[in-house]
Design an enzyme around this catalytic site. Structure first.
Site, PDB file in Angstrom:
ATOM      1  N   LYS A 267     -49.929-139.374  84.896  1.00 37.46           N
ATOM      2  CA  LYS A 267     -50.245-138.818  86.221  1.00 37.46           C
ATOM      3  C   LYS A 267     -51.683-138.324  86.230  1.00 37.46           C
ATOM      4  O   LYS A 267     -52.055-137.437  85.465  1.00 37.46           O
ATOM      5  CB  LYS A 267     -49.292-137.673  86.552  1.00 37.46           C
ATOM      6  CG  LYS A 267     -49.652-136.896  87.827  1.00 37.46           C
ATOM      7  CD  LYS A 267     -48.628-135.812  88.166  1.00 37.46           C
ATOM      8  CE  LYS A 267     -49.113-134.922  89.311  1.00 37.46           C
ATOM      9  NZ  LYS A 267     -48.166-133.826  89.649  1.00 37.46           N
ATOM     10  N   ASP A 272     -54.730-130.788  92.459  1.00 35.87           N
ATOM     11  CA  ASP A 272     -53.560-130.751  93.334  1.00 35.87           C
ATOM     12  C   ASP A 272     -53.562-129.464  94.151  1.00 35.87           C
ATOM     13  O   ASP A 272     -53.158-128.410  93.675  1.00 35.87           O
ATOM     14  CB  ASP A 272     -52.276-130.845  92.488  1.00 35.87           C
ATOM     15  CG  ASP A 272     -51.020-130.848  93.358  1.00 35.87           C
ATOM     16  OD1 ASP A 272     -51.147-131.020  94.595  1.00 35.87           O
ATOM     17  OD2 ASP A 272     -49.917-130.698  92.794  1.00 35.87           O
ATOM     18  N   LYS A 279     -50.478-125.341  98.498  1.00 35.04           N
ATOM     19  CA  LYS A 279     -50.051-124.333  97.523  1.00 35.04           C
ATOM     20  C   LYS A 279     -50.743-123.015  97.838  1.00 35.04           C
ATOM     21  O   LYS A 279     -51.862-123.013  98.326  1.00 35.04           O
ATOM     22  CB  LYS A 279     -50.484-124.751  96.099  1.00 35.04           C
ATOM     23  CG  LYS A 279     -49.719-125.895  95.485  1.00 35.04           C
ATOM     24  CD  LYS A 279     -50.282-126.186  94.086  1.00 35.04           C
ATOM     25  CE  LYS A 279     -49.646-127.404  93.445  1.00 35.04           C
ATOM     26  NZ  LYS A 279     -48.214-127.281  93.195  1.00 35.04           N
ATOM     27  N   ASP A 290     -53.669-131.117  86.567  1.00 32.59           N
ATOM     28  CA  ASP A 290     -52.638-132.020  87.072  1.00 32.59           C
ATOM     29  C   ASP A 290     -52.921-133.474  86.675  1.00 32.59           C
ATOM     30  O   ASP A 290     -52.194-134.391  87.064  1.00 32.59           O
ATOM     31  CB  ASP A 290     -52.519-131.882  88.590  1.00 32.59           C
ATOM     32  CG  ASP A 290     -51.080-132.034  89.066  1.00 32.59           C
ATOM     33  OD1 ASP A 290     -50.160-131.984  88.220  1.00 32.59           O
ATOM     34  OD2 ASP A 290     -50.879-132.243  90.274  1.00 32.59           O
ATOM     35  N   ASP A 349     -46.728-131.834  98.551  1.00 34.05           N
ATOM     36  CA  ASP A 349     -46.994-131.293  97.216  1.00 34.05           C
ATOM     37  C   ASP A 349     -46.158-131.999  96.142  1.00 34.05           C
ATOM     38  O   ASP A 349     -46.380-131.793  94.951  1.00 34.05           O
ATOM     39  CB  ASP A 349     -46.723-129.779  97.200  1.00 34.05           C
ATOM     40  CG  ASP A 349     -47.376-129.070  96.023  1.00 34.05           C
ATOM     41  OD1 ASP A 349     -48.198-129.707  95.337  1.00 34.05           O
ATOM     42  OD2 ASP A 349     -47.053-127.893  95.804  1.00 34.05           O
ATOM     43  N   GLU A 351     -46.492-134.931  95.130  1.00 31.66           N
ATOM     44  CA  GLU A 351     -47.361-136.113  95.183  1.00 31.66           C
ATOM     45  C   GLU A 351     -47.339-136.919  93.897  1.00 31.66           C
ATOM     46  O   GLU A 351     -47.553-138.124  93.907  1.00 31.66           O
ATOM     47  CB  GLU A 351     -48.803-135.683  95.507  1.00 31.66           C
ATOM     48  CG  GLU A 351     -49.659-135.244  94.311  1.00 31.66           C
ATOM     49  CD  GLU A 351     -49.151-133.992  93.594  1.00 31.66           C
ATOM     50  OE1 GLU A 351     -48.348-133.255  94.197  1.00 31.66           O
ATOM     51  OE2 GLU A 351     -49.530-133.763  92.432  1.00 31.66           O
ATOM     52  N   ARG A 353     -44.940-137.868  91.933  1.00 25.10           N
ATOM     53  CA  ARG A 353     -43.928-138.934  91.883  1.00 25.10           C
ATOM     54  C   ARG A 353     -44.316-140.115  92.769  1.00 25.10           C
ATOM     55  O   ARG A 353     -43.910-141.243  92.512  1.00 25.10           O
ATOM     56  CB  ARG A 353     -42.555-138.362  92.268  1.00 25.10           C
ATOM     57  CG  ARG A 353     -42.469-137.806  93.655  1.00 25.10           C
ATOM     58  CD  ARG A 353     -41.287-136.872  93.861  1.00 25.10           C
ATOM     59  NE  ARG A 353     -41.493-135.553  93.270  1.00 25.10           N
ATOM     60  CZ  ARG A 353     -40.596-134.574  93.271  1.00 25.10           C
ATOM     61  NH1 ARG A 353     -39.418-134.755  93.830  1.00 25.10           N
ATOM     62  NH2 ARG A 353     -40.870-133.410  92.742  1.00 25.10           N
TER      63      ARG A 353
HETATM   64  N1  BES Z   1     -48.458-130.532  89.933  1.00 31.92           N
HETATM   65  C1  BES Z   1     -47.321-129.894  90.473  1.00 31.92           C
HETATM   66  C2  BES Z   1     -46.350-129.389  89.428  1.00 31.92           C
HETATM   67  C3  BES Z   1     -46.823-128.240  88.590  1.00 31.92           C
HETATM   68  C4  BES Z   1     -46.598-126.938  88.984  1.00 31.92           C
HETATM   69  C5  BES Z   1     -47.430-128.473  87.382  1.00 31.92           C
HETATM   70  C6  BES Z   1     -46.998-125.900  88.184  1.00 31.92           C
HETATM   71  C7  BES Z   1     -47.831-127.438  86.587  1.00 31.92           C
HETATM   72  C8  BES Z   1     -47.612-126.144  86.986  1.00 31.92           C
HETATM   73  C9  BES Z   1     -46.551-130.889  91.344  1.00 31.92           C
HETATM   74  O1  BES Z   1     -47.331-131.817  92.000  1.00 31.92           O
HETATM   75  C10 BES Z   1     -45.846-130.095  92.386  1.00 31.92           C
HETATM   76  O2  BES Z   1     -46.494-129.472  93.161  1.00 31.92           O
HETATM   77  N2  BES Z   1     -44.519-130.130  92.366  1.00 31.92           N
HETATM   78  C11 BES Z   1     -43.751-129.377  93.281  1.00 31.92           C
HETATM   79  C12 BES Z   1     -42.584-130.215  93.717  1.00 31.92           C
HETATM   80  C13 BES Z   1     -41.796-129.629  94.859  1.00 31.92           C
HETATM   81  C14 BES Z   1     -42.632-129.643  96.116  1.00 31.92           C
HETATM   82  C15 BES Z   1     -40.542-130.425  95.034  1.00 31.92           C
HETATM   83  C16 BES Z   1     -43.278-128.103  92.595  1.00 31.92           C
HETATM   84  O3  BES Z   1     -42.973-128.150  91.406  1.00 31.92           O
HETATM   85  O4  BES Z   1     -43.252-127.063  93.240  1.00 31.92           O
HETATM   86 ZN    ZN Z   2     -49.113-132.282  91.158  1.00 31.10          ZN
HETATM   87 MN    MN Z   3     -48.075-131.083  93.823  1.00 31.19          MN
END
Ligand code: BES
Ligand code: ZN
Ligand code: MN
Length: 503
Positions: A267, A272, A279, A290, A349, A351, A353
């Site tokens: 990834k 992000d 966020k 990220d 967010d 993104e 996947r």
């Molecule tokens: N990059 C983030 C995941 C992340 C969060 C990595 C904290 C490291 C530390 C990912 O893109 C994300 O934002 N995921 C969301 C998914 C949700 C919207 C279903 C998350 O984990 O909140």
């Molecule tokens: Zn992310």
């Molecule tokens: Mn994200």
């Protein structure tokens, strides 16, 4: 770099000696004077416990100016990971005090490990521990260039018979450590500097500068090819940013053409923000990492090609920046992905996947892989579940899962399986207006819904594993071999060990 004999050891700035928890010296010492001196019980100052150390000054001594005692703890609990950490600790102690070369490790004798294994572990710890990011600070405290002033410790051993093997292990350790540090530095780079174009350029440079250059093919798709091939997942995330996307494809062929390739997918979200599903500021602070999945697979690719492993290896990295803007995708948008599946994007967010889906489709469409391993900072849920102690692991092949678990054990970089029950999670991804939605209908089990989303883009006949490194990819404070807050370098060494199983 080679193994020196005890006799030739003299005029060292520092020597590092290892002890077990009973204050028993595990390293040989070249000079009888100090040997007697070390027989005196060291009392409370130094027990020899793991992570314990003591620096002694030996004024006027002909062999060494300083003697650093390092504890390895209980020998029955000793692992190569602990040896790496101890090597790192020694290097930190010495480099903090600006101790220079010539300095050496007195190679400890530890029954259950070979000399080669010990010197490799010490080399890795010693070099990984010395990475810092002072190169990006303005003038003030001397050494600026990353790794430019890395303190290289030599090795002094009682047994000289196997020194050519040991010399090879030292070289190997250096290649691995320098690859790990390459990855960590890339991940630590500011997102202002490391945008998708720069990340792709770094990947191309790895290929161009490799000693295996002639066996590597690098292809980088821009928006033009992404649009032509309708890679909707990568394009929909990238559309909110002024920095255009890239799709990196590296191919390394160093085994028979009939040998199926291993495919690593990383990834590569260089920043992000969350997109329109923005966020909060605290959540954005560290989101330059990220692209830790991308940094890790690229570093593993660099190490594998530097080591000239006899494998066929493919590295796929979708590179994007996830930003909100008037051009950004909206929650509710329906997007057609590279494999034709439609996705209702309910949270911009989620993104990672989306871009990984296209990369995984690409892998399954263009190759007959022996294994596909994707690495991603995919979910906060995984970080909450396992902390920074392990990567969450998912997959469709018990055999491949076992191989990665094996590699995890050897490397000391842990993986931990999380639930992947179809009955529970597939339903959560169904949409009324598309083939699937990009977030689960419930927040609970978020790491699992994300993994099951990815699985939909992998050919069922292709062994696949997903590593969620949201937790273990970043250390909030110094830990193990990592002497500074920031990228951990996990799971680069795990990937290298995994690739060696195929070589
Ligand atoms: N990059 C983030 C995941 C992340 C969060 C990595 C904290 C490291 C530390 C990912 O893109 C994300 O934002 N995921 C969301 C998914 C949700 C919207 C279903 C998350 O984990 O909140
Ligand atoms: Zn992310
Ligand atoms: Mn994200």
């Amino acid at each position: 770099m080679r193994l020196e004999s005890l006799k030739s050891c003299k005029q060292q700035e520092a020597l590092v000696m290892f002890f077990d928890e009973n204050q028993k010296a595990l390293s040989p010492w070249p000079d009888p004077v100090v040997k007697d001196y070390l027989k005196i019980p060291l009392s409370q100052d130094f027990k020899g416990r793991f992570k314990e150390s003591l620096l002694l000054y030996l004024p006027g001594h002909p062999v060494a100016k300083r003697l650093l005692l390092v504890g390895l703890g209980k020998l029955s609990d000793l692992s190569l990971q602990k040896v790496r950490v101890a090597g790192g600790q020694a290097a930190m102690q010495l480099s903090q005090r600006s101790v220079s070369a010539p300095s050496s490790f007195l190679v400890p004798r530890i029954g259950k490990f070979k000399v080669e294994e010990i010197v490799e572990a010490l080399t890795i710890g010693c070099r990984v521990a010395q990475l810092n990011y002072n190169e990006w600070k303005s003038q003030g405290d001397g050494d600026k260039k990353a790794n430019s002033k890395l303190l290289e410790l030599g090795f002094v051993s009682a047994e000289s018979s196997r020194s050519s093997k040991a010399a090879q292990s030292i070289e190997r350790g250096k290649i691995i450590a320098d690859g790990v540090n390459f990855g960590r530095r890339l991940i630590a780079m500011s997102p202002r500097q490391l945008n998708p174009i720069e990340l792709a350029r770094q990947a191309a440079e790895v290929a161009r500068k490799s000693p295996s250059k002639s066996k590597i093919k690098a292809q980088i798709w821009t928006e033009k090819e992404l649009k032509k091939n309708a890679y909707g997942g990568i394009l929909c995330v990238a559309q909110g940013s002024d920095n255009p996307p890239r799709f990196v494809q590296l191919e390394y062929r160093n085994a028979a053409a009939s040998k199926k390739p291993v495919i690593l997918v990383g990834k590569g979200v260089t920043f992000d923000s969350g997109g329109l599903s923005l966020k909060p500021p605290s959540g954005q602070e560290t989101m330059k990492y990220d692209m830790a999945g991308a940094g890790s697979v690229l570093a593993a690719f660099k190490i594998a090609t530097d080591l000239k492993l006899k494998i066929n290896l493919v590295c796929l990295i979708p590179c994007v920046e996830n930003m909100p803007s008037g051009k950004a995708q909206r929650p509710g948008d329906v997007v057609t992905m590279a494999n034709g599946l439609s996705v209702e994007v309910l949270n911009t967010d989620a993104e990672g996947r989306l871009i990984l889906a296209d990369a995984l489709s690409h892998a399954s469409k263009h190759y007959k892989p022996a294994a596909i391993v994707d690495v991603a900072t995919l979910t906060g849920a995984c970080a909450l579940a396992v902390g920074d102690s392990a990567a969450g692991i998912f997959g469709n092949s018990p055999r491949l899962l076992k191989e990665l678990q094996k590699a995890a054990e050897i490397s000391g970089e842990n993986v931990w399986p999380l639930p992947d029950f179809d009955d529970f999670f597939v339903e959560l991804l169904t949409s009324e207006v598309a083939d699937l939605r990009n977030i689960g209908k419930r927040r609970e089990g978020g790491a699992s819904t994300a993994a099951l989303f990815l699985e939909r883009f992998v050919n069922k006949d292709h062994p696949w594993v997903h590593l969620d490194i949201a937790g273990c990819g970043w250390y909030d404070s110094p830990r193990d071999m990592v002497s500074v807050r920031g990228p951990s370098g996990v799971p680069i060494r795990l990937l290298v060990e995994f690739l060696e199983l195929y070589a």
